[in-house]
Structure formats: structure tokens, C-alpha cells
Design a protein around this motif. Sequence first.
Motif, PDB file in Angstrom:
ATOM      1  N   PRO A  82       1.840  -1.239  -0.081  1.00 31.74           N
ATOM      2  CA  PRO A  82       0.055  -0.069   0.075  1.00 31.74           C
ATOM      3  C   PRO A  82       0.540   1.236   0.276  1.00 31.74           C
ATOM      4  CG  PRO A  82      -0.167  -0.566   2.172  1.00 31.74           C
ATOM      5  CD  PRO A  82       0.398  -1.888   1.240  1.00 31.74           C
ATOM      6  N   SER A  83       1.925   1.119  -0.010  1.00 31.57           N
ATOM      7  CA  SER A  83       2.947   2.345   0.724  1.00 31.57           C
ATOM      8  C   SER A  83       4.135   2.091   0.039  1.00 31.57           C
ATOM      9  CB  SER A  83       2.708   2.942   2.006  1.00 31.57           C
ATOM     10  OG  SER A  83       3.065   1.937   3.155  1.00 31.57           O
ATOM     11  N   PRO A  84       4.964   2.398  -0.801  1.00 31.61           N
ATOM     12  CA  PRO A  84       6.749   2.695  -0.852  1.00 31.61           C
ATOM     13  C   PRO A  84       7.374   1.805   0.682  1.00 31.61           C
ATOM     14  CG  PRO A  84       6.057   5.091  -1.581  1.00 31.61           C
ATOM     15  CD  PRO A  84       4.855   4.654  -0.877  1.00 31.61           C
ATOM     16  N   GLU A  85       7.334   2.444   1.652  1.00 35.22           N
ATOM     17  CA  GLU A  85       8.004   1.263   2.858  1.00 35.22           C
ATOM     18  C   GLU A  85       7.429   0.102   3.222  1.00 35.22           C
ATOM     19  OE1 GLU A  85       4.374   3.757   4.559  1.00 35.22           O
ATOM     20  OE2 GLU A  85       5.997   4.168   2.660  1.00 35.22           O
ATOM     21  N   ALA A  86       6.378  -0.471   2.339  1.00 39.29           N
ATOM     22  CA  ALA A  86       5.491  -1.423   2.868  1.00 39.29           C
ATOM     23  C   ALA A  86       6.040  -2.274   2.092  1.00 39.29           C
ATOM     24  CB  ALA A  86       4.444  -1.467   2.882  1.00 39.29           C
ATOM     25  N   VAL A  87       7.747  -2.766   2.379  1.00 37.12           N
ATOM     26  CA  VAL A  87       7.854  -3.831   1.608  1.00 37.12           C
ATOM     27  C   VAL A  87       7.524  -5.019   2.177  1.00 37.12           C
ATOM     28  CG1 VAL A  87       9.242  -2.661  -0.124  1.00 37.12           C
ATOM     29  CG2 VAL A  87      10.322  -3.434   2.042  1.00 37.12           C
ATOM     30  N   PRO A  88       8.201  -6.963   1.757  1.00 38.15           N
ATOM     31  CA  PRO A  88       7.677  -7.651   2.258  1.00 38.15           C
ATOM     32  C   PRO A  88       9.415  -7.566   3.668  1.00 38.15           C
ATOM     33  CG  PRO A  88       7.635  -8.262   0.254  1.00 38.15           C
ATOM     34  CD  PRO A  88       8.077  -6.912   0.382  1.00 38.15           C
ATOM     35  N   GLY A  89       8.659  -7.977   4.751  1.00 41.83           N
ATOM     36  CA  GLY A  89       9.591  -8.367   6.037  1.00 41.83           C
ATOM     37  C   GLY A  89       9.484  -7.188   6.267  1.00 41.83           C
ATOM     38  N   SER A  90       9.204  -5.339   6.162  1.00 36.23           N
ATOM     39  CA  SER A  90       9.230  -4.252   6.582  1.00 36.23           C
ATOM     40  C   SER A  90       8.858  -4.209   8.021  1.00 36.23           C
ATOM     41  CB  SER A  90       9.428  -3.647   6.058  1.00 36.23           C
ATOM     42  OG  SER A  90       8.221  -2.915   5.505  1.00 36.23           O
ATOM     43  N   GLY A  91       8.062  -4.823   8.171  1.00 40.99           N
ATOM     44  CA  GLY A  91       7.170  -4.501   9.248  1.00 40.99           C
ATOM     45  C   GLY A  91       7.004  -2.784   9.430  1.00 40.99           C
ATOM     46  N   ALA A  92       6.640  -2.574   8.075  1.00 38.36           N
ATOM     47  CA  ALA A  92       6.106  -0.812   7.944  1.00 38.36           C
ATOM     48  C   ALA A  92       4.880  -1.482   6.999  1.00 38.36           C
ATOM     49  CB  ALA A  92       7.337  -0.116   7.370  1.00 38.36           C
ATOM     50  N   GLY A  93       4.249   0.203   7.068  1.00 34.17           N
ATOM     51  CA  GLY A  93       3.407   0.167   6.643  1.00 34.17           C
ATOM     52  C   GLY A  93       1.401   0.276   6.992  1.00 34.17           C
ATOM     53  N   PRO A  94       1.006   1.150   6.232  1.00 25.91           N
ATOM     54  CA  PRO A  94      -0.527   1.558   7.332  1.00 25.91           C
ATOM     55  C   PRO A  94      -1.622  -0.262   7.219  1.00 25.91           C
ATOM     56  CG  PRO A  94      -0.777   1.937   4.991  1.00 25.91           C
ATOM     57  CD  PRO A  94       1.054   1.560   5.034  1.00 25.91           C
ATOM     58  N   VAL A  95      -2.409  -0.199   7.968  1.00 19.55           N
ATOM     59  CA  VAL A  95      -2.867  -1.076   8.059  1.00 19.55           C
ATOM     60  C   VAL A  95      -4.844  -0.855   7.187  1.00 19.55           C
ATOM     61  CG1 VAL A  95      -5.123  -2.256   9.448  1.00 19.55           C
ATOM     62  CG2 VAL A  95      -3.122  -2.160   9.984  1.00 19.55           C
ATOM     63  N   VAL A  96      -5.007  -1.387   6.152  1.00 21.30           N
ATOM     64  CA  VAL A  96      -5.647  -1.176   5.074  1.00 21.30           C
ATOM     65  C   VAL A  96      -6.552  -1.930   4.484  1.00 21.30           C
ATOM     66  CG1 VAL A  96      -3.724   0.191   3.947  1.00 21.30           C
ATOM     67  CG2 VAL A  96      -4.100  -2.490   3.335  1.00 21.30           C
ATOM     68  N   ARG A 118      -9.252  -6.992   6.290  1.00 21.36           N
ATOM     69  CA  ARG A 118      -8.081  -5.433   6.454  1.00 21.36           C
ATOM     70  C   ARG A 118      -6.711  -6.084   6.971  1.00 21.36           C
ATOM     71  NH1 ARG A 118     -10.630  -2.505  11.636  1.00 21.36           N
ATOM     72  NH2 ARG A 118     -12.273  -1.309  10.412  1.00 21.36           N
ATOM     73  N   THR A 119      -5.749  -5.741   6.513  1.00 18.16           N
ATOM     74  CA  THR A 119      -4.356  -6.215   6.873  1.00 18.16           C
ATOM     75  C   THR A 119      -3.498  -5.522   6.785  1.00 18.16           C
ATOM     76  OG1 THR A 119      -2.664  -7.778   5.053  1.00 18.16           O
ATOM     77  CG2 THR A 119      -3.885  -6.331   3.783  1.00 18.16           C
ATOM     78  N   GLY A 120      -1.965  -5.653   7.692  1.00 17.31           N
ATOM     79  CA  GLY A 120      -1.376  -4.371   8.064  1.00 17.31           C
ATOM     80  C   GLY A 120       0.284  -5.322   7.875  1.00 17.31           C
ATOM     81  N   PRO A 121       1.364  -4.866   8.540  1.00 11.33           N
ATOM     82  CA  PRO A 121       2.434  -5.139   9.076  1.00 11.33           C
ATOM     83  C   PRO A 121       2.183  -6.550   9.662  1.00 11.33           C
ATOM     84  CG  PRO A 121       1.828  -3.201  10.053  1.00 11.33           C
ATOM     85  CD  PRO A 121       1.351  -3.137   8.942  1.00 11.33           C
ATOM     86  N   ASP A 122       1.164  -6.298  10.467  1.00 11.27           N
ATOM     87  CA  ASP A 122       1.259  -7.629  11.457  1.00 11.27           C
ATOM     88  C   ASP A 122       1.579  -8.903  10.659  1.00 11.27           C
ATOM     89  OD1 ASP A 122      -1.059  -6.108  11.084  1.00 11.27           O
ATOM     90  OD2 ASP A 122      -2.511  -8.395  12.117  1.00 11.27           O
ATOM     91  N   ARG A 123       0.525  -9.282   9.797  1.00 11.65           N
ATOM     92  CA  ARG A 123       0.491 -10.413   8.631  1.00 11.65           C
ATOM     93  C   ARG A 123       1.085  -9.677   7.440  1.00 11.65           C
ATOM     94  NH1 ARG A 123      -5.024 -11.462   8.546  1.00 11.65           N
ATOM     95  NH2 ARG A 123      -4.888 -12.579   6.678  1.00 11.65           N
ATOM     96  N   ASP A 124       2.878  -9.103   7.483  1.00  7.53           N
ATOM     97  CA  ASP A 124       2.836  -8.249   5.918  1.00  7.53           C
ATOM     98  C   ASP A 124       2.643  -7.681   5.059  1.00  7.53           C
ATOM     99  OD1 ASP A 124       5.806  -8.350   5.304  1.00  7.53           O
ATOM    100  OD2 ASP A 124       6.219 -10.317   4.891  1.00  7.53           O
ATOM    101  N   HIS A 125       1.267  -7.875   5.016  1.00 10.39           N
ATOM    102  CA  HIS A 125       0.291  -7.340   3.642  1.00 10.39           C
ATOM    103  C   HIS A 125      -0.152  -7.881   3.381  1.00 10.39           C
ATOM    104  CE1 HIS A 125       2.207  -3.190   5.881  1.00 10.39           C
ATOM    105  NE2 HIS A 125       0.762  -2.829   5.314  1.00 10.39           N
ATOM    106  N   THR A 126      -0.043  -9.242   3.780  1.00 10.79           N
ATOM    107  CA  THR A 126      -0.959 -10.781   2.994  1.00 10.79           C
ATOM    108  C   THR A 126      -2.134 -10.528   3.252  1.00 10.79           C
ATOM    109  OG1 THR A 126      -0.414 -12.146   4.551  1.00 10.79           O
ATOM    110  CG2 THR A 126       1.244 -12.039   3.161  1.00 10.79           C
ATOM    111  N   VAL A 127      -2.925 -11.400   2.484  1.00  8.31           N
ATOM    112  CA  VAL A 127      -4.269 -11.472   2.373  1.00  8.31           C
ATOM    113  C   VAL A 127      -4.887 -13.295   2.723  1.00  8.31           C
ATOM    114  CG1 VAL A 127      -7.049 -10.888   1.630  1.00  8.31           C
ATOM    115  CG2 VAL A 127      -4.749  -9.172   1.859  1.00  8.31           C
TER     116      VAL A 127
END
Length: 557
Positions: A82-96, A118-127
Amino acid sequence: MVDPRLPGEPAERAARAPVGRRGFLKAAAVGTGALGLPVALPVVTPAPASAPARASVAPFQHGVASGDPLPDGVLLWTRVTPSPEAVPGSGAGPVVEVGWQVALDPGFREIAAAGSQRTGPDRDHTVKADVRGLSPGTEYHYRFLYGDAASPPGRTRTAPAAGTSVDALRFGVVSCSNWEAGHFAAYRRLAERGDLDAVVHLGDYIYEYGTGDFDAGGRTVRRNVPAHEILTLADYRVRHATYKSDPYLRGLHAQAPWIIVWDDHEAANDAWSGGAQNHTPETEGPWAARLAASRQAYFEWMPVRVGADGAIHRRLRFGDLAEFFMLDLRSYRSQQVRGTAVDDPARTITGRAQMAWLRESLSASDARWRLIGNSVMVAPLALGALPAHLLGPMRRLLGIPEGGIAVNTDQWDGYAADRKRLLTHLRDEGIENTVFLTGDIHTSWASDVPLTPLGPTVASEFVVPSVTSDNIDDFLRVPPRTASLTAEGVIRATNRHVKMVELDSHGYGVLRVTPARATMDWYRLSDRTSEDATATRFATYETRSGDPGVRRVWLPT
């Protein structure tokens, strides 16, 4: 109803163990090892979702996938950036919030189901969306939505209803894909078929090694990311993301639902319930922390349903024709041993609870064919007659101890009492039409499965080659179909139940099941290092209903 959480989803990433790697592998065994006891992990409730970002990155970079088809549903998967910093393994990015749609047509005009989660850094933005309420035996198209963007579309298919008469099923069968050893042309050629009801992956979907640590025929075709051996949750997430950057892997995921089970390299080589050969607690931290990290990343990144306490052994039914029994042969097993200790009745490869589940499930099934997804070879194997120059590479490939004991104790050979319990149950209960589908050892086999090495045949086994991982010619650095021919002849001569063995090729299998027979075609790639490698059928074997054992067939399925 769709549960937005992962089964056993953890509240935070596992503690980071020291990054570091032994300077070389203690053992070069290539086809054994896996995961350990399931770890119960707490559940986290996501924070409120943010508005979709009008990001400068493509939100769907890792494709889409589906898995574990049921008569009324299927599991859908993707990852959103969802955002440039939300790359895999980063633990960064918003909940979307990410939407999904399932349609009867590729244009998504006839929507059969829709929802969001919803998904976010707690699940590496996977759905992962476990979609229900669909019609049995039906082809569907699906996609994910984020903001103004839609994911690449995927195609999937629900299983026929339990009482439905089914004339034929066709499955792609694969295992052992080492990123550094080559390109995934095997996935490409399977995806081009367009006739698969599902793809069965029997383990070693990823490898844990650092760059150059795993044999790749002396050549690293493409480098691992991260370059070091993966140990932490962030490491495992990045390695999964690396594999799903491959266009041919993404393409096959998008073509058909997958039925998957893990082997060892999804965590570490030669794993058992309390550790692994490729894990040193003194320098790499507690095994439990590494195992929890690998499991969490696997559950996040793979289209697989997960049961209580992280269990993945499960049944999948396809009408009245076939039922899959997918086994977990890493989480509950005893540690590998040598010599006569393999006969100890206290030792187990399945764990007592899974063995009881398997035997009860096989007895209860009224499907024509029982297909056992089995990560390591069940048929017995003796190699003592091989000449020394070939026994060395075979020992490395099969995990045979340095002392020369001619048995691979990481396979069912190392857990003789459990194998006897299972095969005796098949005989005593009169359970027919049982086929073991196996990966792990990077080579191709068609075998009768005898109750004892010289006893009656009670089942059949088809072992598929590796997608890219090393075989005998790769170990020896010789042309294929040269030195291996001697080994193949000796294996057949000293193991009468082995009807076909081919030790060099990389590729895949295609299994066709009808009421009368289960038939496997084996395909070899022209060059595992080429994205454009062609695939050629080199063998076909079948087992017939009511007649256990395998026999050669000259025409393809």
C-alpha cells in the motif's frame, strides 16, 4: 463469512536470532528435513484501516493464488503493497482494507461472491480469504481490489460435490524448487496446459540456505534474497516474496488452485520435532523461535488452510472419484537415527495423533482413489550394491549416513514401525486404490509399495522430480543419462518393487485419475537454467483399480 485473521496469527514478529551461518554445510544431503512441533501463537486485532493510498508503487506485486478447493469454496491469497515503505519483511506500512471478487466470467460481470478484509504489517500485508457459498465443480475467476487498482486476475475451480460421479481429474505434481539452481520453467510449462483441476506441491517450495550454500551444479543462476541463510521472521518473509517474484510461479498460481504441504526446507534441512540438521542453537538461537518465524511466514504467504495449533494435515474430496490425504511429516517426527534404531516402535514420522487420523480417514473414505500427499518416499530402498563412486552422490542426495548404511533414515525407511502400522492397516482393512504422491529426493520413481521388502504389494507410489534442485548428474558434474544409468540399473536389480527410476531430470508430473486407473506422466526440462526450457514426456506408469502396483504405459495420459 470471511475471517480476516490468519489461523494462529502472532501478535508480533519472533525475536531475531543472530544472523550468521556456518561457513559450509555440515552435510550436503539434499532432500530431507522440515519443521517441528506446531507453535500456538496469539491472535492480534488489526488497527483501523487507513484510506487507500494513492501510492507511487504498484499495489499487487506478488500475484494471486488459490488453494484447498472445496465443493462450496476456495481459499484466495494475495499481498498488497500500500505504500513505498511497506515492502515484505519491513514491518512497516499502514493497515488497509483490501476487497476481493469472485465471478463466473473473466470480465467480472457475473459476480458470485465479494468481500473485503483488513491487512497490515502484523501479517506482512498478505490477504487470505476463505470464500464459501460457491457452486460445486465450477470454474471461477477472482481478483483483489485496493483503491483504484485491481490485481491480476486468477482462475480457480471448486471441487465436485461428494456424491457426484466424476469421469476424470488431472493434477500437476511438483516439488523441490531451489531458486539459485535455475528458473521455474517447469511451472511455466504446467501453466500453459490449461487443463489442470489443481496443482499438488509436495514440499520444499522455498529453500532456507544462503547464497552458494546449497548445491546448484556448481553454478548460481540467480542469487537468493536475502543472501544469508534465513533465520528470522523478516528473513522468511523476504524469501517467500523473492520466490513469488518469479513470473512463472505467479502464472501457475493464477491458473489453478494449489494443494500444498511442507517438507523441511520451508524451515531448515532435516528438521524434526525438536530441531534440524541445518540449525545450530549456539549461533542461530533457539529452534522454537526459528520454527515459529518460518511457520508464520508460511501461513501468511501460502494458500493453505490451517487447523488447530498450526496443523496442516487435511482431507480434500473430489466427488466420488478421489480424496487427498495431505500429510505433515515434519512437525511430529522423532529425530533421525542410524542402524537398527530405525525399527524402534516408539519412533514416529507422523506422530501418534496424525497416524490415528490417517488410518481412520482412509477407512472412512468411500472415494474410488485415495491419494496420499507424502513429502518423503515410503517405498523401501536398499543401496548397498552401488559402486563407491556412485554411492557417494547417492548418499548425499538421499541423506544416507557416512557409515554407509544403505537406508535413508529421513524417509519412511527411518521410521519402520510407523510404515508397518500404516501398510498393515491398508491390508487388514482391505483398503484398495491407494497411491502415494511423493517429492523430496529430486528424482523420478514408480514403485510398488510392499507390506515388507519381500511381501505383498498394498499400494503404489509415484515420486516426481525436482523443479530445479540438484540430481545425480548435477552432483557429479557430468552430462545427464551417463553415470546415473549404472545406479538406476543397480537400484532396480536390488529393489524388485521399483519399476522405474530416473536420477537426472528436472521437471514435473501430471497425474490423471479415472475410475479405472491412476496414471502419471513424467516430464523433463531441456535445461533448468533456461527460462525457455522445453518439457518432454519421458515416462508414463499407471496403477489399475483393484490391482495394486504399477506398470508401464506407452501412451500419455
